[in-house]
Design a protein around this motif. Structure first.
Motif: not given
Length: 686
Positions: A18-19, A57, A65-68, A104
């Motif tokens: 992710s990211q 992801e 993960g980050p940002g979800w 997202t």
């Protein structure tokens, strides 16, 4: 000859967590056709694409993960089955109700992109966290937003299909959506959105392996044609100089490189005739006239000939290999199957040749072994009559001369014909007489034929054997109309005449009746129902001395005495045919059937207060009856001579007896001379 477009894509697909982003590319080669004439020019066009994996992801850490963002508690235990790789997925089960949202962060998709993910619906009617959507408004919307989530636009609506039992939607599937123009902005986010449902315990779904792919803007990647490669445009023009050649293109930004290869095919046309068949022996040349290429060629035949011609060919297979003298690696090969086939020698015979007789034709045509005749065409010169059979028959219209023609064709298509003159002579005249009959009657046929007749043959139209009697008598097996045929012939058996006439064997009337009852006690009244068809008059014999000619549907008779009476109904049809039907009326007394109880309770409670015999049938046939009740010392307590007695537990003088076991003796005689001598015991309980 190959004419399909060949495209080979060679590239790599890289995924990150992710990211994290990494550039990727792919390239294909397009052309109008992968097959071109030798010496011709052709254009190859490379089509390259490059993109970054902006998001991947897989939820394998059992978390977002980050940002979800999600508005519900996501499950990672795969309650309705794991994805194909067996890893955790993001599942919305019975811990969440609608709306269910998985969202997202924003990504730069200015130059285009693609959204891919795995998805599965639970099946309708399941339990726990595995109950799926079935209504159209219960599906998951895939949407994007370009204003931070203020408004959303739907990319695709995963509407539940087949009432929630769709076999594709209820298994893990990968879905990829090319982004629409409205989503191509520097700040685009995505969400999976289920707005409607039946509650937390219903309409569950999950996703996995989410990828956001962003196209890399032009100018970063370049094309290189060939190996080791010369930088150039996306298209290039080549000249075909051999039968097969591979071309390769590289698409690279210096770090990320992908390539594609296309195989091109060159050809010339040897241009020899198609497979050829000739009837009869003749001189024949096989010539190769090549086309395409430079126009100058070398030849080699399977016979060793090196010119462009095989002279005076015989039956067999020939092939030639043609090489372009300028483009020596351009070679063509072609084959011809050449055959010369014999022409048949046509002849036939015909017999008999007389009026009224069917003439049989026999094909006597000759062909060499291995070349059979497969078709025949006869013209009998008789008002256009003909046949396509090998050995046909024909009945000519009269005495006279006929020019009969036969044309034959072999399996190789070779034809020939002949005409033979035949003469049809006069023949005998057949005639006979008879009378129609009823079913089961014999008919006599009277032969009234004229002429010098030696042999006669009778055919009665019912697949029976032929009879050669002059005036035969015959009985048909069933009614109907039959074509009776008489064939008469002269002594030599060649000239004959045939006559067919129709005889009618009339149906017998269908005589049927029913009787109610057909058995019983005397005097027995019986009703008879006439169910016959096809008769115009009737005669009844009731078997008891009575008769009737009534045509009524219902008649009545009484049978006063025991016995078996045969009743017969006879009917006559309008054609004068007679038939009858019989049945038997049985008059007798029934057997006596009874049951004797062994307990009774004379306590005046209106239940089982009297001792009596239970008769099932035939009570009315009793002619003698006596029952005697005794105590244990053999003293007579009570005697009855009436079969319908009811004993209340008293003696002849009216005294009541006490509880205990008592005995009886029973004698019965009936009209059928049945006798019953029974004794037994009974219990008296108050």
């Amino acid at each position: 000859m190959k004419k399909t477009l060949r495209r080979i894509l060679i590239g790599s697909v890289l995924f990150t967590l992710s990211q994290h982003t990494q550039a990727q590319c792919n390239v294909t080669i397009e052309t109008l056709s992968d097959t071109v004439p030798c010496g011709a020019s052709f254009e190859l066009i490379a089509v390259g694409q490059s993109y970054d994996t902006l998001l991947y992801e897989n939820f394998n850490n059992s978390s977002l993960g980050p940002g979800w963002f999600t508005n519900q508690t996501v499950m990672y235990n795969n309650p309705c089955g794991a994805p194909p790789d067996g890893s955790p997925s993001a599942w919305f089960g019975n811990a969440q109700t609608q709306p269910r949202i998985l969202e997202t962060v924003d990504y730069d998709l200015s130059c285009g992109g693609e959204l891919c993910f795995m998805m599965k619906y639970a099946e309708q009617g399941g339990t726990g966290s595995c109950e799926g959507p079935d209504q159209a408004n219960e599906g998951v919307l895939v949407q994007y937003s370009t204003n931070g989530g203020a408004t959303w636009t739907t990319i695709f609506d995963h509407v539940p299909l087949n009432g929630g039992y769709d076999p594709v939607q209820t298994t893990w599937q990968e879905y990829c959506h090319t982004l629409p123009a409205g989503a191509l902005t520097p700040s685009t986010r995505f969400r999976w959105y289920q707005n409607s449902g039946s509650g937390a315990q219903y309409d569950h779904w999950g996703i996995d392996d989410v990828r956001v792919l962003g196209s890399i803007c032009s100018g970063t990647y370049t094309y290189f044609w060939g190996n080791p490669g010369v930088q150039g445009d996306s298209d290039t023009t080549m000249t075909m100089t051999q039968n097969q050649e591979d071309y390769i293109v590289y698409y690279t930004d210096g770090t990320d490189t992908c390539s594609a290869t296309i195989t091109m095919y060159g050809y010339i046309d040897a241009n020899i005739p198609n497979d050829t068949t000739i009837c009869g022996l003749t001189n024949y040349d096989i010539v190769s006239n090549p086309t395409l290429g430079s126009g100058s060629y070398d030849y080699i035949w399977n016979t060793g000939e090196t010119s462009n011609t095989i002279s005076n060919a015989t039956t067999g297979q020939y092939w030639v290999e043609v090489t372009d003298q300028l483009y020596t690696t351009c070679v063509a090969r072609d084959t011809i199957n050449f055959e010369m086939f014999p022409i048949p020698d046509v002849n036939f015979s015909a017999s008999p040749l007389c009026q009224g007789a069917t003439t049989m034709f026999t094909d006597e045509s000759q062909v060499p072994p291995g070349y059979p005749i497969t078709a025949w065409n006869w013209d009998f010169d008789d008002l256009g009559a003909g046949s396509n059979l090998q050995n046909p028959s024909h009945l000519f219209g009269g005495v006279g001369i006929y020019n009969v023609t036969l044309e034959v064709t072999t399996g190789t298509g070779c034809t020939a014909d002949t005409t033979i003159t035949i003469e049809i002579e006069p023949s005998p005249f057949a005639d006979f007489s008879f009378s129609d009959v009823c079913d089961g009657e014999s008919v006599t046929f009277i032969n009234e034929s004229l002429g010098n007749i030696s042999d006669v043959e009778w055919y009665f139209g019912d697949n029976s054997d032929t009879i050669n009697d002059n005036d035969p008598t015959y009985t048909y097996g069933q009614p109907g109309t039959y074509n009776v045929t008489l064939i008469v012939s002269e002594a030599n058996g060649v000239c004959a005449d045939t006559l067919t006439q129709v005889i009618t064997v009339f149906n017998l009337p269908n005589i049927q009746f029913s009787a109610t009852p057909t058995q019983g006690d005397p005097p027995l009244p019986v009703e008879f129902y006439n169910e016959s068809t096809g008769a115009i008059s009737y005669e009844w014999n009731f078997g008891n001395g009575n008769t009737s000619i009534s045509g009524n549907d219902t008649l009545n008779q009484v049978y006063p005495n025991t016995g078996e009476y045969v009743v017969t109904l006879t009917g006559v049809s309008s054609d004068g045919c007679t038939n009858s039907y019989s049945t038997i009326i049985y008059v007798d007394f029934p057997d006596l059937l009874f049951e004797i109880p062994n307990v009774f309770t004379p306590n005046n409670d209106n239940s089982n207060d009297e001792f009596l015999i239970n008769y099932f049938q035939g009570q009315e046939t009793i002619t003698e009856f006596e029952i005697v009740f005794l105590n244990r010392w053999g003293n007579v307590l009570r005697t009855f001579d009436n079969p319908n007695f009811e004993w209340d537990g008293t003696t002849d003088n009216g005294s009541k007896i006490g509880d205990g076991t008592y005995f009886y003796k029973l004698y019965i005689k009936t009209k059928k001379d049945q006798e019953f001598n029974k004794h037994g015991f009974l219990h008296l309980v108050k």
